[in-house]
Scaffold this motif. Sequence first.
Motif, PDB file in Angstrom:
ATOM      1  N   ALA B 376     -23.789 -12.286  33.938  1.00 25.64           N
ATOM      2  CA  ALA B 376     -24.788 -12.210  32.868  1.00 25.64           C
ATOM      3  C   ALA B 376     -25.915 -13.196  33.144  1.00 25.64           C
ATOM      4  N   TYR B 377     -25.561 -14.389  33.629  1.00 27.42           N
ATOM      5  CA  TYR B 377     -26.580 -15.390  33.929  1.00 27.42           C
ATOM      6  C   TYR B 377     -27.503 -14.906  35.041  1.00 27.42           C
ATOM      7  N   SER B 378     -26.897 -14.323  36.089  1.00 22.55           N
ATOM      8  CA  SER B 378     -27.720 -13.864  37.215  1.00 22.55           C
ATOM      9  C   SER B 378     -28.658 -12.757  36.757  1.00 22.55           C
ATOM     10  N   LEU B 379     -28.209 -11.967  35.770  1.00 24.24           N
ATOM     11  CA  LEU B 379     -29.059 -10.895  35.265  1.00 24.24           C
ATOM     12  C   LEU B 379     -30.180 -11.437  34.399  1.00 24.24           C
ATOM     13  N   GLU B 380     -29.858 -12.405  33.561  1.00 24.44           N
ATOM     14  CA  GLU B 380     -30.845 -12.918  32.625  1.00 24.44           C
ATOM     15  C   GLU B 380     -31.868 -13.815  33.312  1.00 24.44           C
ATOM     16  N   ARG B 381     -31.401 -14.612  34.259  1.00 28.98           N
ATOM     17  CA  ARG B 381     -32.296 -15.602  34.850  1.00 28.98           C
ATOM     18  C   ARG B 381     -32.644 -15.312  36.296  1.00 28.98           C
ATOM     19  N   GLY B 444     -17.848  -9.103  26.096  1.00 28.44           N
ATOM     20  CA  GLY B 444     -18.050 -10.424  26.689  1.00 28.44           C
ATOM     21  C   GLY B 444     -19.455 -10.568  27.243  1.00 28.44           C
ATOM     22  N   HIS B 445     -19.917  -9.518  27.911  1.00 29.69           N
ATOM     23  CA  HIS B 445     -21.253  -9.547  28.503  1.00 29.69           C
ATOM     24  C   HIS B 445     -22.314  -9.753  27.427  1.00 29.69           C
ATOM     25  N   LEU B 446     -22.188  -9.006  26.327  1.00 29.32           N
ATOM     26  CA  LEU B 446     -23.195  -9.123  25.271  1.00 29.32           C
ATOM     27  C   LEU B 446     -23.165 -10.518  24.643  1.00 29.32           C
ATOM     28  N   THR B 447     -21.943 -11.061  24.466  1.00 29.63           N
ATOM     29  CA  THR B 447     -21.836 -12.419  23.931  1.00 29.63           C
ATOM     30  C   THR B 447     -22.533 -13.402  24.869  1.00 29.63           C
ATOM     31  N   ALA B 448     -22.284 -13.249  26.163  1.00 29.45           N
ATOM     32  CA  ALA B 448     -22.886 -14.157  27.144  1.00 29.45           C
ATOM     33  C   ALA B 448     -24.404 -14.019  27.135  1.00 29.45           C
ATOM     34  N   VAL B 449     -24.882 -12.779  27.110  1.00 31.59           N
ATOM     35  CA  VAL B 449     -26.330 -12.559  27.141  1.00 31.59           C
ATOM     36  C   VAL B 449     -26.993 -13.179  25.913  1.00 31.59           C
ATOM     37  N   THR B 450     -26.365 -12.975  24.749  1.00 29.84           N
ATOM     38  CA  THR B 450     -26.930 -13.553  23.535  1.00 29.84           C
ATOM     39  C   THR B 450     -27.015 -15.064  23.657  1.00 29.84           C
ATOM     40  N   THR B 478     -26.915 -25.355  31.339  1.00 27.21           N
ATOM     41  CA  THR B 478     -26.564 -24.037  30.797  1.00 27.21           C
ATOM     42  C   THR B 478     -25.107 -23.977  30.343  1.00 27.21           C
ATOM     43  N   LEU B 479     -24.234 -24.383  31.251  1.00 31.67           N
ATOM     44  CA  LEU B 479     -22.807 -24.279  30.955  1.00 31.67           C
ATOM     45  C   LEU B 479     -22.402 -25.109  29.736  1.00 31.67           C
ATOM     46  N   PRO B 480     -22.771 -26.399  29.680  1.00 29.54           N
ATOM     47  CA  PRO B 480     -22.370 -27.177  28.503  1.00 29.54           C
ATOM     48  C   PRO B 480     -22.893 -26.582  27.195  1.00 29.54           C
ATOM     49  N   ILE B 481     -24.138 -26.085  27.209  1.00 24.13           N
ATOM     50  CA  ILE B 481     -24.683 -25.558  25.957  1.00 24.13           C
ATOM     51  C   ILE B 481     -23.975 -24.263  25.574  1.00 24.13           C
ATOM     52  N   CYS B 482     -23.601 -23.471  26.563  1.00 22.22           N
ATOM     53  CA  CYS B 482     -22.982 -22.169  26.281  1.00 22.22           C
ATOM     54  C   CYS B 482     -21.467 -22.250  26.121  1.00 22.22           C
ATOM     55  N   LEU B 483     -20.910 -23.445  26.191  1.00 23.89           N
ATOM     56  CA  LEU B 483     -19.444 -23.542  26.115  1.00 23.89           C
ATOM     57  C   LEU B 483     -18.828 -22.801  24.926  1.00 23.89           C
ATOM     58  N   PRO B 484     -19.378 -22.943  23.717  1.00 21.37           N
ATOM     59  CA  PRO B 484     -18.755 -22.212  22.603  1.00 21.37           C
ATOM     60  C   PRO B 484     -18.715 -20.700  22.852  1.00 21.37           C
ATOM     61  N   ALA B 485     -19.808 -20.167  23.386  1.00 23.14           N
ATOM     62  CA  ALA B 485     -19.829 -18.726  23.662  1.00 23.14           C
ATOM     63  C   ALA B 485     -18.806 -18.371  24.734  1.00 23.14           C
ATOM     64  N   ILE B 486     -18.720 -19.215  25.758  1.00 21.99           N
ATOM     65  CA  ILE B 486     -17.764 -18.943  26.839  1.00 21.99           C
ATOM     66  C   ILE B 486     -16.348 -18.982  26.283  1.00 21.99           C
ATOM     67  N   PHE B 487     -16.114 -19.930  25.405  1.00 18.71           N
ATOM     68  CA  PHE B 487     -14.798 -20.048  24.797  1.00 18.71           C
ATOM     69  C   PHE B 487     -14.492 -18.814  23.945  1.00 18.71           C
ATOM     70  N   GLU B 488     -15.516 -18.327  23.279  1.00 23.32           N
ATOM     71  CA  GLU B 488     -15.324 -17.136  22.469  1.00 23.32           C
ATOM     72  C   GLU B 488     -14.951 -15.946  23.362  1.00 23.32           C
ATOM     73  N   ILE B 489     -15.648 -15.814  24.491  1.00 22.83           N
ATOM     74  CA  ILE B 489     -15.343 -14.732  25.431  1.00 22.83           C
ATOM     75  C   ILE B 489     -13.912 -14.879  25.930  1.00 22.83           C
TER      76      ILE B 489
END
Lengths: 375, 565, 337
Positions: B376-381, B444-450, B478-489
């Motif tokens: 998802a990261y490679s797609l978004e960025r 999971g992908h949509l959660t990550a993209v959001t 990126t990773l530290p900020i997105c940790l909650p989302a990653i945990f949700e996935i």
Amino acid sequence: MVAALDNGLGTDAGNTTGIGDPFLKIRDVGKQFGSFVALERVSLNVLTGEFVSFLGPSGCGKTTLLRAIAGLDPPTVGRIIQAGRDITALPPAERDFGIVFQSYALFPNLSVAENIGYGLRGAAWPKARRHQRVAELLQLVGLADQTVKYPAQLSGGQQQRVALARALAAEPGLLLLDEPLSALDAIVRLHLRQEIRSLQQRLGVTTIMVTHDQEEALSVSDRIVVMSQGRIEQIGTPEEIYCAPASAFVAGFVGRSAHFMAKVHTPTGYITTHGLVMPAKAASTLLYGEEAEVFIRPEDVELRPITDHGDGSFEAVVAGYEFLGPVCRLGLEANGLRFEADITPAAFTELGALPGARLSARFRPDRLLIFPAHG
Amino acid sequence: MGKPFLAQSGVIRPKASSDEISLRIIQALGFLFLSLALALPLASLLLRAFEDQHGSFVGLRNFAIYVTTPSLVRSAWNSVWTAFITTCVVIPLAFAYAYGLTRSCMPGKWIFRAIMFLPILAPSLLPALSLIYLFGNQGMLRWMMDGGSIYGPWGIIGAQIFYCFPAAAILLSVALSTADGRLYEAAEALKASRFRIFLTVTLPGALYGLVSASVVVFTLVVTDFGIPKVIGGQFNVLATDVYKQVVGRQDLNMGAVVGLVLLLPAILAFLLDRWAHGKRTATLSGRAVAYRPKPRLRRDLPAFLFCLSVALALMVIVAVAVWGSFIRFWPYNLSLTLDNYDFARFDTAGWQAVWLSVKLSLITAFVGAALIFIIAYSLERGPQRGFLAVLLRLLATIPLAVPGLVLGLAFIIFFNHPANPFGIIYGTLAILVLNSIIHFYTVGHLTAVTAIRQLDPEFEAVSASLHVPIWQTFGRVTLPICLPAIFEILVFLFVSAMTTVSAVIFLYGPDTKPASVAVVHMDEAGQASAAAAMACVIMAISLSAKLMQLVVGGLFARFTSAWRR
Amino acid sequence: MRFILLALALLGLAPMAEAQQRTRLTVYTALENEQLAPFKQAAEAALRDIEIAWVRDSTGVITARLIAEKANPRADLVWGLSVFSLLQMEAQDMLEPYSPQGGEALRANMRSSRSPMTWTGMDAFVSAICFNTVVAQQRNLPRPATWQDLLDPRFRGQIVMPNPNSSGTGFLTISGWIANMGEQGAWAFMDRLHENVQQYTHSGSAPCNNAARGEFGVGLSFDMRSVTLKNQGAPIDIIVPTDGVGFDLEATAIMRGTRNLEAAKRLADFTVSRTAAELYGRFYAMLALPGVEPTVRGYPAEFAQRLVNANFADIAAARERLLAEWQRRYDGKSAPR
């Protein structure tokens, strides 16, 4: 149009000789997104230590040009040369610039000091040197007491300074500012733009700022590049841009003015509009009957009591007024021609310029800005 | 000057940065991965539908057989009407429940919110087993059936209502909680009646949520396999037909045909949802002010009573299954025992099935979350243009429309093909992991993209200007900020892999039978108590994962509150 | 990307490393769950270098799966599958001919007549009715003595039977009816019985399990399941109808194409041994090896006399056709009740 490009640039794009070789040379740079041309082959020079603003309405290509200079969106055609090096095709990481975005793009999970020191890595920046440099920058932007705070705990202005410090940390040769002040409220904005200017002058770093705010551009720039629809309309000092706009677009976009269509009248040097005939210096080079776009700024309108008739004066009725402190701005109408005039509060009282009052008005012939309608 | 196009000569070929190259490589690997694990299996499924048992092309013959077999056509109709009725019941219930949660000031909202999640933590067979304990021929409440039988459409609908409730309630809560408070103030200032406000502000605001929730419920019912398997009796639906064709008759060709039929409503639903999504983005204003309800007894009391009764019903269904799992010999010996948890007595895999499921879910969660987030990261960025990014983006959203049974079937056809070198993973844990990751990829992908889209789009530009490579910014920012989302996935993948039946029922091997499949097998053998016990174990494990998410999430929020806004 | 490599390494290599020690035989079976652990234990104790990996499912499923995998066989051996299925596979040349040591000792009608043998029998089982006496009392159901008794309208909605497409028990039940009543008569009987059947289940055990729980009054199942449940204390009577019951052999065969032929042969030898027969005798009363006394209790004494006279080969040859016909007539055709 072509004449406009002469400012600050030899007409021969390849000609780079002269005193003080420009720091940044932009030649025929164009950008196309699919079938949409965002930037049409523009050329300009930026001198070392200069503060240049790209000014224009949104969609004019100013940000596209900035991102081409940064390598974030490489141009489709043209050449960009920075400090003698052709950087046109290089990725951002291989260029030498610092950048501040409108959003600042501060890393929210890193402290102020960590943000500023983010790019100070590798062999060139041992720990001690890095700490020293961060402290220096914090001092420079006046945030020495905020080191351990996170961006979210700072005010907008403070965040802007952190972003600036981060961009300047590794002493880049070029500082790029993408609408750096537009996220701030009016008072902070006024204050910060002067701060940016004095910081820039102290460090002597070549700076390019993108803005849509003409007042901001006029107040801080050495030179302004006015852009519209992917083209450069004019390059010049703030005075040149304001007083001698090179095109109708610049005249209308920079500063406040009334805009109307007129025809060149006889004798030479006169124009007529809405049944009024008035002298206009700039019309003397135009042919009789030619259609022209005319601009007049409020401060270039002279008002006198209705009894006072002079050459080119006409009767106007006050439609409304705005009290702005140092001046009063009157809205006037004459034969259906609407325009504004700035007068001192004292004159306002003297003339009794309340709505409905009839006054004698005159546009200063040397200040009427006239552009042939079909250039 | 007026020429619309820039001259084609002298076009700059920008030198790709190492960041761009690495993101492009990840995109390419992601594309390769999804092609191998999604596109090719689906393509071989499609081909298979046009072949006979011997692999020769027979055109539409299989489809002709399908439409002329009354029992198969009836199954399709059965799927549709039970799904329709379930949707009609679930949506109003879930809407009222979500309304209570978001638009009232009733007490105990958090507990209602927690109970709402219960059904997704159990395999879908659990409510079906519960209903048999309650309304079966020996059920505690069988008098309520008035001589009718729970085995059939009404049992299916009843269990589906329980099973689909959380998805609908969650979607509708989100839809209702994003309302613009200013609209309500404006409506009140205009002296509109409450009913009129409800009709003109609340309903239109939640319209997208309603469409989306209906679509999701409908698809869930049509594609679910566990419930009709357990409680459907002789009432056949599409999902049990696929199973019968594939497992019962090992007729992969007909299975492929029914699978394609099963894919139809799912794809239609998917398209409808996309369409509604497009409508929504057009009406949402970025300047909305969150709506905050004020206490009002005439609304709060009924809302509370309603939510209480729904929550109680959900609890009862779970409780009955738990209780049933401890009964020695239903209904003749109601003394309690742990015997039913001695799974080795009922199924060869015994407790191994549970540990295998945990292992499967853990690997799925960690490998899946890492893969999904990085792609998802490679797609978004990463580079946006070019067919690679476009195709990858499309591939990432397809799994949402592919029912688990269909994906599982596609996997057997593709991976068990003698010529496929990847066939070595057939029958191993790896194929189960792969299948689970793909099956739940899109959510999971949509959660990550959001999550990634909420980051400043210029982070990468800033770090490039500072000469910091992208992977370092990815790791430090990126990773530290997105940790909650990653945990949700992570937790989503774990719970889904724990509870899913349909995705893996075709794919398990001699030593890789997951617990959810063991539940089906024990139920098939008539061992209802043991099946209930296994379903309860699965639920308990999912529940622990969910609780852990809450605890870790809370801790994370506390430690990072300084930099979170 | 490192994650994937790591995962592949973990997933792919772990089973390989484990399999180094003993030869691992993949054995497909339709045996009952409670039989698997003791059978595996006994075989692995006798053959120390062999490890058994069971793949268990209902007869129909295992049969269909074996046939589907014909081109790319996954099973080494079949141990405990209906002889009807094995004969069907024999016709498709899927079985490895091998006469296990001691195979000649089996009753002649309970092993392959070919030489070398393609399959060997283990035991025979028959269809039986599980009749819940508690439900019978509540619902006033008469105790059936013959298959014909089940047509009584009082049984409406009270009968569960296995789906012959998936269940071996289901198939042996209808094969018994066909042997008994002729094919026409059997279909006529089933048409009427269908009116009373509530559910056709996936497995052959389920009807008896359901009857034992009182979910339904009558479950058509097989002897071993009913006996086990009765021994566990379920309120059921095992009825072997007096008008003749179908029976089936559980049998063993080596799959052609096995990659572990030597090990498979040794396991096949074990399956016809006396040790193995004693094991079968813990669950079934009719064993293929003469002279072994079954230890299972609770079998109705008279059932051996009620077996129909069935020709396995004929029925096996008709299996596909009969199943298709059954499917056409009853599967999903019934309106929900």
